[in-house]
Design a protein around this motif. Structure first.
Motif, PDB file in Angstrom:
ATOM      1  N   TRP A  23     -32.245  73.444 -48.803  1.00  0.00           N
ATOM      2  CA  TRP A  23     -32.542  74.744 -48.186  1.00  0.00           C
ATOM      3  C   TRP A  23     -32.602  74.627 -46.669  1.00  0.00           C
ATOM      4  CZ3 TRP A  23     -31.033  78.130 -51.224  1.00  0.00           C
ATOM      5  CH2 TRP A  23     -31.189  77.985 -52.603  1.00  0.00           C
ATOM      6  N   VAL A  24     -32.973  73.457 -46.178  1.00  0.00           N
ATOM      7  CA  VAL A  24     -32.921  73.241 -44.728  1.00  0.00           C
ATOM      8  C   VAL A  24     -31.471  73.345 -44.259  1.00  0.00           C
ATOM      9  CG1 VAL A  24     -33.332  71.579 -42.876  1.00  0.00           C
ATOM     10  CG2 VAL A  24     -34.999  71.815 -44.740  1.00  0.00           C
ATOM     11  N   ILE A  25     -30.583  72.692 -45.000  1.00  0.00           N
ATOM     12  CA  ILE A  25     -29.162  72.712 -44.626  1.00  0.00           C
ATOM     13  C   ILE A  25     -28.611  74.134 -44.698  1.00  0.00           C
ATOM     14  CG2 ILE A  25     -26.857  72.016 -45.429  1.00  0.00           C
ATOM     15  CD1 ILE A  25     -28.164  69.327 -46.273  1.00  0.00           C
ATOM     16  N   ARG A  26     -28.915  74.838 -45.773  1.00  0.00           N
ATOM     17  CA  ARG A  26     -28.338  76.171 -45.961  1.00  0.00           C
ATOM     18  C   ARG A  26     -28.971  77.220 -45.052  1.00  0.00           C
ATOM     19  NH1 ARG A  26     -25.223  77.623 -50.221  1.00  0.00           N
ATOM     20  NH2 ARG A  26     -26.149  79.696 -50.098  1.00  0.00           N
ATOM     21  N   GLU A  27     -30.292  77.225 -44.998  1.00  0.00           N
ATOM     22  CA  GLU A  27     -30.966  78.359 -44.351  1.00  0.00           C
ATOM     23  C   GLU A  27     -31.357  78.092 -42.913  1.00  0.00           C
ATOM     24  OE1 GLU A  27     -34.053  79.783 -46.907  1.00  0.00           O
ATOM     25  OE2 GLU A  27     -32.584  80.440 -48.390  1.00  0.00           O
ATOM     26  N   HIS A  28     -31.608  76.849 -42.575  1.00  0.00           N
ATOM     27  CA  HIS A  28     -32.025  76.561 -41.196  1.00  0.00           C
ATOM     28  C   HIS A  28     -30.851  76.064 -40.360  1.00  0.00           C
ATOM     29  CE1 HIS A  28     -36.384  77.057 -41.972  1.00  0.00           C
ATOM     30  NE2 HIS A  28     -36.016  76.732 -43.199  1.00  0.00           N
ATOM     31  N   VAL A  29     -29.995  75.248 -40.956  1.00  0.00           N
ATOM     32  CA  VAL A  29     -28.829  74.760 -40.207  1.00  0.00           C
ATOM     33  C   VAL A  29     -27.661  75.744 -40.362  1.00  0.00           C
ATOM     34  CG1 VAL A  29     -27.307  72.769 -39.814  1.00  0.00           C
ATOM     35  CG2 VAL A  29     -29.652  72.392 -40.607  1.00  0.00           C
ATOM     36  N   GLY A  30     -27.661  76.517 -41.439  1.00  0.00           N
ATOM     37  CA  GLY A  30     -26.638  77.551 -41.596  1.00  0.00           C
ATOM     38  C   GLY A  30     -25.342  77.065 -42.214  1.00  0.00           C
ATOM     39  N   LEU A  31     -25.380  75.931 -42.891  1.00  0.00           N
ATOM     40  CA  LEU A  31     -24.187  75.412 -43.553  1.00  0.00           C
ATOM     41  C   LEU A  31     -24.301  75.698 -45.045  1.00  0.00           C
ATOM     42  CD1 LEU A  31     -23.942  71.993 -41.671  1.00  0.00           C
ATOM     43  CD2 LEU A  31     -22.509  74.022 -41.333  1.00  0.00           C
ATOM     44  N   THR A  32     -23.483  76.614 -45.525  1.00  0.00           N
ATOM     45  CA  THR A  32     -23.658  77.106 -46.897  1.00  0.00           C
ATOM     46  C   THR A  32     -22.641  76.523 -47.885  1.00  0.00           C
ATOM     47  OG1 THR A  32     -22.346  79.043 -46.323  1.00  0.00           O
ATOM     48  CG2 THR A  32     -24.746  79.258 -46.176  1.00  0.00           C
ATOM     49  N   GLY A  33     -21.898  75.516 -47.453  1.00  0.00           N
ATOM     50  CA  GLY A  33     -20.982  74.858 -48.384  1.00  0.00           C
ATOM     51  C   GLY A  33     -21.708  74.064 -49.443  1.00  0.00           C
ATOM     52  N   THR A  34     -22.894  73.604 -49.137  1.00  0.00           N
ATOM     53  CA  THR A  34     -23.703  72.844 -50.091  1.00  0.00           C
ATOM     54  C   THR A  34     -24.400  73.850 -51.007  1.00  0.00           C
ATOM     55  OG1 THR A  34     -24.037  71.162 -48.403  1.00  0.00           O
ATOM     56  CG2 THR A  34     -25.501  71.093 -50.299  1.00  0.00           C
ATOM     57  N   LYS A  35     -24.190  73.710 -52.306  1.00  0.00           N
ATOM     58  CA  LYS A  35     -24.599  74.763 -53.252  1.00  0.00           C
ATOM     59  C   LYS A  35     -25.885  74.432 -53.998  1.00  0.00           C
ATOM     60  CE  LYS A  35     -20.900  77.079 -52.291  1.00  0.00           C
ATOM     61  NZ  LYS A  35     -21.043  77.992 -51.131  1.00  0.00           N
ATOM     62  N   TYR A  36     -26.534  75.513 -54.434  1.00  0.00           N
ATOM     63  CA  TYR A  36     -27.711  75.413 -55.294  1.00  0.00           C
ATOM     64  C   TYR A  36     -27.284  75.696 -56.729  1.00  0.00           C
ATOM     65  CZ  TYR A  36     -31.902  76.966 -57.722  1.00  0.00           C
ATOM     66  OH  TYR A  36     -32.899  77.133 -58.652  1.00  0.00           O
ATOM     67  N   GLY A  37     -27.528  74.730 -57.605  1.00  0.00           N
ATOM     68  CA  GLY A  37     -27.221  74.953 -59.010  1.00  0.00           C
ATOM     69  C   GLY A  37     -28.470  74.963 -59.856  1.00  0.00           C
ATOM     70  N   CYS A  38     -29.175  73.835 -59.884  1.00  0.00           N
ATOM     71  CA  CYS A  38     -30.313  73.691 -60.790  1.00  0.00           C
ATOM     72  C   CYS A  38     -31.642  73.504 -60.062  1.00  0.00           C
ATOM     73  CB  CYS A  38     -30.074  72.503 -61.713  1.00  0.00           C
ATOM     74  SG  CYS A  38     -30.051  70.917 -60.834  1.00  0.00           S
ATOM     75  N   GLY A  39     -31.590  72.869 -58.910  1.00  0.00           N
ATOM     76  CA  GLY A  39     -32.815  72.621 -58.159  1.00  0.00           C
ATOM     77  C   GLY A  39     -33.638  71.453 -58.670  1.00  0.00           C
ATOM     78  N   VAL A  40     -33.148  70.767 -59.695  1.00  0.00           N
ATOM     79  CA  VAL A  40     -33.927  69.658 -60.259  1.00  0.00           C
ATOM     80  C   VAL A  40     -33.081  68.383 -60.404  1.00  0.00           C
ATOM     81  CG1 VAL A  40     -35.686  71.056 -61.393  1.00  0.00           C
ATOM     82  CG2 VAL A  40     -33.548  70.573 -62.598  1.00  0.00           C
ATOM     83  N   ALA A  41     -32.142  68.193 -59.482  1.00  0.00           N
ATOM     84  CA  ALA A  41     -31.373  66.937 -59.406  1.00  0.00           C
ATOM     85  C   ALA A  41     -30.517  66.655 -60.627  1.00  0.00           C
ATOM     86  CB  ALA A  41     -32.311  65.753 -59.122  1.00  0.00           C
ATOM     87  N   GLN A  42     -30.137  67.715 -61.356  1.00  0.00           N
ATOM     88  CA  GLN A  42     -29.347  67.486 -62.569  1.00  0.00           C
ATOM     89  C   GLN A  42     -27.865  67.805 -62.411  1.00  0.00           C
ATOM     90  OE1 GLN A  42     -30.638  66.227 -65.681  1.00  0.00           O
ATOM     91  NE2 GLN A  42     -32.112  65.671 -64.106  1.00  0.00           N
ATOM     92  N   CYS A  43     -27.512  68.790 -61.590  1.00  0.00           N
ATOM     93  CA  CYS A  43     -26.128  69.289 -61.631  1.00  0.00           C
ATOM     94  C   CYS A  43     -25.221  68.715 -60.543  1.00  0.00           C
ATOM     95  CB  CYS A  43     -26.119  70.810 -61.552  1.00  0.00           C
ATOM     96  SG  CYS A  43     -26.483  71.481 -59.904  1.00  0.00           S
ATOM     97  N   GLY A  44     -25.774  68.319 -59.418  1.00  0.00           N
ATOM     98  CA  GLY A  44     -24.962  67.739 -58.348  1.00  0.00           C
ATOM     99  C   GLY A  44     -24.325  68.737 -57.401  1.00  0.00           C
TER     100      GLY A  44
END
Ligand code: FES
Ligand code: FES
Length: 155
Positions: A23-44
């Protein structure tokens, strides 16, 4: 305030130290290529590199990253999409919906940097990212193509 090195740039972020790096990368740095899938280290889907290692950024709190560590996201993998993995992905039309693919590519790039000629077993062990579209066979083929340096020969 925390200082991070993202894609070769020093950035200052103001976020709680427990905030996941994703979320730091996406929301604070503004780079949205890195995706949120599961939030629990399962999906990659959230895979980035930290000092060359593939890391699931949803499971890394901001407090665990030092200013000296080099974070690379999908946006920083190459300046122009010319990384061998990116070229192999294009040559074989790997993505379907595309959502998981930044994480797949980052995981594959880390694998190849550590094992330039990975076996099927290496790929099975390292490529544990989940793809709802089932692109696994093309992911495997593209990793092998990139390993052969053959992405430019196809077509
Ligand atoms: S969002 Fe991080 S592993 Fe799924
Ligand atoms: S390409 Fe759709 S989830 Fe992987």
């Amino acid at each position: 305030m925390a200082t991070l090195n993202v894609n070769g740039k020093v950035v200052e972020v103001s976020a709680d130290e427990s905030t996941p790096l994703l979320w730091v990368i996406r929301e604070h740095v503004g780079l949205t290529g890195t995706k949120y899938g599961c939030g629990v280290a399962q999906c990659g889907a959230c895979t980035v590199h930290i000092d060359g290692q593939a890391v699931r950024s949803c499971a890394v709190p901001l407090s665990a990253v030092t200013p000296e560590q080099k974070i690379v996201t999908i946006e920083g993998l190459s300046p122009d999409g010319s990384h061998p993995v990116q070229k192999a992905w294009l040559a074989l039309d790997v993505p379907q919906c595309g959502f998981c693919q930044p994480g797949m590519i980052m995981a594959a790039a880390a694998l190849l940097s550590q094992k330039p000629r990975p076996s099927d077993e290496d790929i099975n062990a390292e490529m544990t990212n989940i793809c709802r579209c089932g692109t696994y066979n093309r992911v495997r083929a593209a990793i092998k193509l990139a390993a052969e340096g053959g992405e430019a020969r196809r077509g």
